[in-house]
Write a protein that holds these residues in place. Structure first.
Motif, PDB file in Angstrom:
ATOM      1  N   ILE A 252      42.236  45.879  43.130  1.00 29.84           N
ATOM      2  CA  ILE A 252      42.246  45.448  44.530  1.00 29.84           C
ATOM      3  C   ILE A 252      43.493  44.621  44.823  1.00 29.84           C
ATOM      4  O   ILE A 252      44.146  44.790  45.865  1.00 29.84           O
ATOM      5  CB  ILE A 252      40.971  44.632  44.854  1.00 29.84           C
ATOM      6  N   ALA A 253      43.840  43.730  43.896  1.00 34.30           N
ATOM      7  CA  ALA A 253      45.038  42.914  44.082  1.00 34.30           C
ATOM      8  C   ALA A 253      46.295  43.767  44.081  1.00 34.30           C
ATOM      9  O   ALA A 253      47.224  43.543  44.876  1.00 34.30           O
ATOM     10  CB  ALA A 253      45.119  41.857  42.970  1.00 34.30           C
ATOM     11  N   TRP A 254      46.310  44.779  43.220  1.00 35.79           N
ATOM     12  CA  TRP A 254      47.475  45.675  43.114  1.00 35.79           C
ATOM     13  C   TRP A 254      47.658  46.495  44.381  1.00 35.79           C
ATOM     14  O   TRP A 254      48.774  46.721  44.836  1.00 35.79           O
ATOM     15  CB  TRP A 254      47.270  46.559  41.895  1.00 35.79           C
ATOM     16  N   ILE A 255      46.546  46.952  44.958  1.00 31.99           N
ATOM     17  CA  ILE A 255      46.602  47.796  46.152  1.00 31.99           C
ATOM     18  C   ILE A 255      46.845  46.967  47.416  1.00 31.99           C
ATOM     19  O   ILE A 255      47.564  47.389  48.328  1.00 31.99           O
ATOM     20  CB  ILE A 255      45.293  48.601  46.291  1.00 31.99           C
ATOM     21  N   SER A 256      46.257  45.785  47.488  1.00 30.35           N
ATOM     22  CA  SER A 256      46.277  44.987  48.716  1.00 30.35           C
ATOM     23  C   SER A 256      47.599  44.282  48.954  1.00 30.35           C
ATOM     24  O   SER A 256      47.951  43.991  50.103  1.00 30.35           O
ATOM     25  CB  SER A 256      45.142  43.940  48.681  1.00 30.35           C
ATOM     26  N   TYR A 257      48.333  43.978  47.886  1.00 28.89           N
ATOM     27  CA  TYR A 257      49.556  43.202  48.038  1.00 28.89           C
ATOM     28  C   TYR A 257      50.743  43.975  47.472  1.00 28.89           C
ATOM     29  O   TYR A 257      50.611  44.746  46.531  1.00 28.89           O
ATOM     30  CB  TYR A 257      49.433  41.849  47.328  1.00 28.89           C
ATOM     31  N   ASP A 258      51.905  43.737  48.042  1.00 32.30           N
ATOM     32  CA  ASP A 258      53.107  44.430  47.604  1.00 32.30           C
ATOM     33  C   ASP A 258      53.697  43.829  46.333  1.00 32.30           C
ATOM     34  O   ASP A 258      54.499  44.457  45.656  1.00 32.30           O
ATOM     35  CB  ASP A 258      54.173  44.395  48.720  1.00 32.30           C
ATOM     36  N   SER A 259      53.316  42.607  46.026  1.00 32.93           N
ATOM     37  CA  SER A 259      53.881  41.931  44.866  1.00 32.93           C
ATOM     38  C   SER A 259      53.071  42.204  43.602  1.00 32.93           C
ATOM     39  O   SER A 259      51.838  42.263  43.633  1.00 32.93           O
ATOM     40  CB  SER A 259      53.937  40.421  45.121  1.00 32.93           C
ATOM     41  N   LEU A 260      53.796  42.355  42.493  1.00 35.80           N
ATOM     42  CA  LEU A 260      53.157  42.552  41.189  1.00 35.80           C
ATOM     43  C   LEU A 260      52.514  41.267  40.689  1.00 35.80           C
ATOM     44  O   LEU A 260      51.644  41.301  39.804  1.00 35.80           O
ATOM     45  CB  LEU A 260      54.214  43.042  40.183  1.00 35.80           C
ATOM     46  N   TRP A 261      52.893  40.125  41.272  1.00 36.71           N
ATOM     47  CA  TRP A 261      52.399  38.844  40.784  1.00 36.71           C
ATOM     48  C   TRP A 261      50.913  38.648  41.063  1.00 36.71           C
ATOM     49  O   TRP A 261      50.249  37.885  40.355  1.00 36.71           O
ATOM     50  CB  TRP A 261      53.203  37.700  41.405  1.00 36.71           C
ATOM     51  N   TYR A 262      50.379  39.315  42.080  1.00 35.58           N
ATOM     52  CA  TYR A 262      48.955  39.132  42.404  1.00 35.58           C
ATOM     53  C   TYR A 262      48.029  39.676  41.313  1.00 35.58           C
ATOM     54  O   TYR A 262      47.125  38.964  40.860  1.00 35.58           O
ATOM     55  CB  TYR A 262      48.632  39.755  43.765  1.00 35.58           C
ATOM     56  N   PRO A 263      48.212  40.930  40.864  1.00 37.44           N
ATOM     57  CA  PRO A 263      47.366  41.387  39.746  1.00 37.44           C
ATOM     58  C   PRO A 263      47.599  40.575  38.470  1.00 37.44           C
ATOM     59  O   PRO A 263      46.658  40.321  37.706  1.00 37.44           O
ATOM     60  CB  PRO A 263      47.758  42.854  39.551  1.00 37.44           C
ATOM     61  N   LEU A 264      48.848  40.130  38.243  1.00 39.85           N
ATOM     62  CA  LEU A 264      49.109  39.277  37.087  1.00 39.85           C
ATOM     63  C   LEU A 264      48.389  37.933  37.227  1.00 39.85           C
ATOM     64  O   LEU A 264      47.906  37.367  36.234  1.00 39.85           O
ATOM     65  CB  LEU A 264      50.622  39.046  36.922  1.00 39.85           C
ATOM     66  N   ALA A 265      48.301  37.439  38.459  1.00 39.47           N
ATOM     67  CA  ALA A 265      47.578  36.183  38.702  1.00 39.47           C
ATOM     68  C   ALA A 265      46.091  36.347  38.420  1.00 39.47           C
ATOM     69  O   ALA A 265      45.441  35.426  37.899  1.00 39.47           O
ATOM     70  CB  ALA A 265      47.805  35.727  40.143  1.00 39.47           C
ATOM     71  N   VAL A 266      45.529  37.524  38.759  1.00 39.20           N
ATOM     72  CA  VAL A 266      44.118  37.793  38.459  1.00 39.20           C
ATOM     73  C   VAL A 266      43.896  37.776  36.951  1.00 39.20           C
ATOM     74  O   VAL A 266      42.925  37.177  36.445  1.00 39.20           O
ATOM     75  CB  VAL A 266      43.675  39.147  39.055  1.00 39.20           C
ATOM     76  N   VAL A 267      44.803  38.435  36.224  1.00 41.02           N
ATOM     77  CA  VAL A 267      44.710  38.427  34.751  1.00 41.02           C
ATOM     78  C   VAL A 267      44.778  37.000  34.225  1.00 41.02           C
ATOM     79  O   VAL A 267      44.028  36.609  33.314  1.00 41.02           O
ATOM     80  CB  VAL A 267      45.846  39.279  34.141  1.00 41.02           C
ATOM     81  N   ALA A 268      45.676  36.195  34.796  1.00 39.38           N
ATOM     82  CA  ALA A 268      45.824  34.803  34.365  1.00 39.38           C
ATOM     83  C   ALA A 268      44.547  34.005  34.626  1.00 39.38           C
ATOM     84  O   ALA A 268      44.117  33.205  33.776  1.00 39.38           O
ATOM     85  CB  ALA A 268      47.006  34.156  35.083  1.00 39.38           C
ATOM     86  N   VAL A 269      43.923  34.218  35.794  1.00 35.88           N
ATOM     87  CA  VAL A 269      42.684  33.513  36.124  1.00 35.88           C
ATOM     88  C   VAL A 269      41.600  33.831  35.098  1.00 35.88           C
ATOM     89  O   VAL A 269      40.973  32.919  34.525  1.00 35.88           O
ATOM     90  CB  VAL A 269      42.194  33.889  37.540  1.00 35.88           C
ATOM     91  N   PHE A 270      41.381  35.122  34.837  1.00 42.03           N
ATOM     92  CA  PHE A 270      40.347  35.510  33.875  1.00 42.03           C
ATOM     93  C   PHE A 270      40.681  35.021  32.466  1.00 42.03           C
ATOM     94  O   PHE A 270      39.797  34.621  31.701  1.00 42.03           O
ATOM     95  CB  PHE A 270      40.144  37.016  33.878  1.00 42.03           C
ATOM     96  N   GLY A 271      41.989  35.048  32.126  1.00 42.15           N
ATOM     97  CA  GLY A 271      42.395  34.588  30.803  1.00 42.15           C
ATOM     98  C   GLY A 271      42.129  33.104  30.610  1.00 42.15           C
ATOM     99  O   GLY A 271      41.593  32.688  29.575  1.00 42.15           O
ATOM    100  N   VAL A 272      42.483  32.300  31.608  1.00 40.14           N
ATOM    101  CA  VAL A 272      42.272  30.851  31.520  1.00 40.14           C
ATOM    102  C   VAL A 272      40.776  30.533  31.474  1.00 40.14           C
ATOM    103  O   VAL A 272      40.321  29.707  30.664  1.00 40.14           O
ATOM    104  CB  VAL A 272      42.946  30.131  32.707  1.00 40.14           C
ATOM    105  N   VAL A 273      39.999  31.199  32.335  1.00 43.46           N
ATOM    106  CA  VAL A 273      38.553  30.933  32.373  1.00 43.46           C
ATOM    107  C   VAL A 273      37.900  31.345  31.057  1.00 43.46           C
ATOM    108  O   VAL A 273      37.030  30.632  30.536  1.00 43.46           O
ATOM    109  CB  VAL A 273      37.889  31.662  33.562  1.00 43.46           C
TER     110      VAL A 273
END
Length: 345
Positions: A252-273
Motif C-alpha cells: 500500500i505504501a509503495w502504490i500510494s506514494y511516489d517515494s521509495l522511502w515510504y515502504p522502507l519506513a514501513v519495514v523500519a517500523v515493523f523492524g523496530v517494533v
C-alpha cells in the motif's frame, strides 16, 4: 550448602538434559506444546466434566476450540496473502516506473555504473535460479514439519487431558504420601503459571498491535490500526507471520506514494517494533506475569533459542517460571528461587 561434587553432578544433569532435548526436539517440542495446551484447557475440561459431560466429549470440545483459533489464524494469513496477490500487478508497474530512480540512487550511493548494475542483476537472477531447488527442499521440509506437529500436538493434548488423573497419581506415588500436599501445591501453581503466561502473551500482542498502529499512522499509511493489529496477530506464526503481515502495508505504501522511502519506513517500523517485542516487551510483560525477573527471562529466551529455536523461545520462559515454583518449595533450591525472582529494591 551443596558440596562441589553435588554442584558438578547438577551441572552434568543439566548438560545431559539439554543434549537430550536438542536431539529429540522432533518429539519433545510437539509433546511440550501439547502439554501447554492441555494445561491451559484443563480447567475448562474439568468444568465440562462437572456438568456431566463424558471426558472424551469434553476433550473433543477443548480441541475444537483450539482448532477454531488456529483456523482463524490460518484464514487471516490466507486473506492477507490473497490481498497482497491482488496488488502484485500494481507493484510490478510501480517498480518498472521507479527503476530508473532506483538505478540513479544506487549509482549515487554506491558509485556503481550502469554496466555493473546490469551484471549484478544477471548474476542475482542466475543465482536465484540455481537455488530454487534448495528453496523447494526447504519449503517441503517446513511443510512436512508443520503437518507432523499439526497431528502430534492435538494427540498429545488429548492424551495429557485424558490421563491427567493417572499422571497425578504417579507423582503422588513417586514423591511419597507425606509430600502429597506439596505435589498438589506445585502442580496447582504450575497450571496458574501457564495461565499467566497466556495472559502475558495477550498483553504482548496488544502492545505490539498498538505500537505497529502508531508507527504506521505517523508514516501516513491508510488503515494503520487494521494493518498494525493484523501484523501483531500473525506474529504468533514464527518467521512467516511477520513477513506476510508486513506485505500488504508495504505494498500500500509503495502504490500510494511516489517515494521509495515510504515502504522502507514501513519495514523500519515493523523492524523496530519486533526488536522491542523480542528484547524488551516480551521479557518484561510475560516475565512479570510469570513472576520471573527480566534478566532470567532473557537468559531463558536465549537458551531456548539455542536448544529448540523459535519453539524454545516460546516454551523455555514458562519452564523458568515452573522451575521457580519448584524452587520455592525446596529449601536447598532457595538460591535458584532468588536468582529467578524479582530484584531486591
Amino acid at each position: 550448602m551443596p558440596t562441589t561434587q553435588q554442584s558438578v553432578r547438577y551441572l552434568q544433569i543439566v548438560f545431559f538434559v539439554a543434549v537430550f532435548m536438542y536431539f529429540t526436539q522432533s518429539i519433545t517440542i510437539p509433546m511440550t506444546f501439547g502439554l501447554l495446551v492441555a494445561i491451559v484447557m484443563a480447567p475448562f475440561c474439568q468444568k465440562l466434566e462437572r456438568w456431566k459431560w463424558p471426558r472424551s466429549l469434553a476433550i473433543t470440545a477443548c480441541l475444537a476450540i483450539v482448532f477454531l483459533i488456529v483456523a482463524a489464524l490460518v484464514t487471516l494469513l490466507v486473506w492477507q496473502l490473497d490481498e497482497f496477490q491482488k496488488e502484485v500487478p500494481k507493484i510490478t508497474t510501480k517498480f518498472k516506473e521507479n527503476w530508473p530512480q532506483i538505478q540513479e540512487w544506487l549509482r549515487f550511493r554506491f558509485h556503481l555504473t550502469e554496466k555493473m548494475l546490469d551484471n549484478w542483476l544477471i548474476k542475482t537472477g542466475s543465482e536465484a535460479g540455481s537455488k530454487i531447488g534448495v528453496v523447494l527442499v526447504g519449503t517441503f521440509n517446513v511443510t512436512a514439519n508443520l503437518l507432523f506437529n499439526a497431528f502430534m500436538i492435538p494427540l498429545f493434548t488429548a492424551l495429557f487431558l485424558y490421563y491427567r488423573g493417572l499422571i497425578m497419581k504417579f507423582l503422588y506415588e513417586l514423591f511419597g504420601e507425606s509430600n502429597q500436599k506439596l505435589v498438589y501445591s506445585v502442580t496447582h501453581q504450575t497450571v496458574q503459571t501457564y495461565h499467566n503466561y497466556i495472559k502475558g502473551l495477550l498483553l504482548v500482542y496488544l502492545s505490539v498491535g498498538i505500537l505497529n498502529s502508531i508507527g504506521l499512522a505517523i508514516i501516513g499509511i491508510e488503515y494503520a490500526i487494521l494493518f498494525g493489529f493484523i501484523t501483531s496477530i500473525l506474529t504468533i506464526i514464527p518467521y512467516v507471520g511477520i513477513m506476510v503481515g508486513a506485505l500488504l502495508p508495504i505494498s500500500i505504501a509503495w502504490i500510494s506514494y511516489d517515494s521509495l522511502w515510504y515502504p522502507l519506513a514501513v519495514v523500519a517500523v515493523f523492524g523496530v517494533v519486533q526488536y522491542l517485542e523480542a528484547n524488551v516487551i516480551f521479557p518484561m510483560v510475560v516475565g512479570s506475569q510469570l513472576k520471573v525477573n527480566t534478566l532470567a527471562s532473557i537468559i531463558a529466551l536465549f537458551i531456548g533459542g539455542v536448544i529448540w529455536g523459535v519453539s524454545g523461545m516460546v516454551l523455555f520462559l514458562p519452564f523458568a517460571a515452573i522451575l521457580k515454583v519448584i524452587a520455592d518449595h525446596i529449601p536447598s533450591w532457595k538460591p535458584i528461587s532468588t536468582l529467578l525472582g524479582p530484584a531486591e529494591t
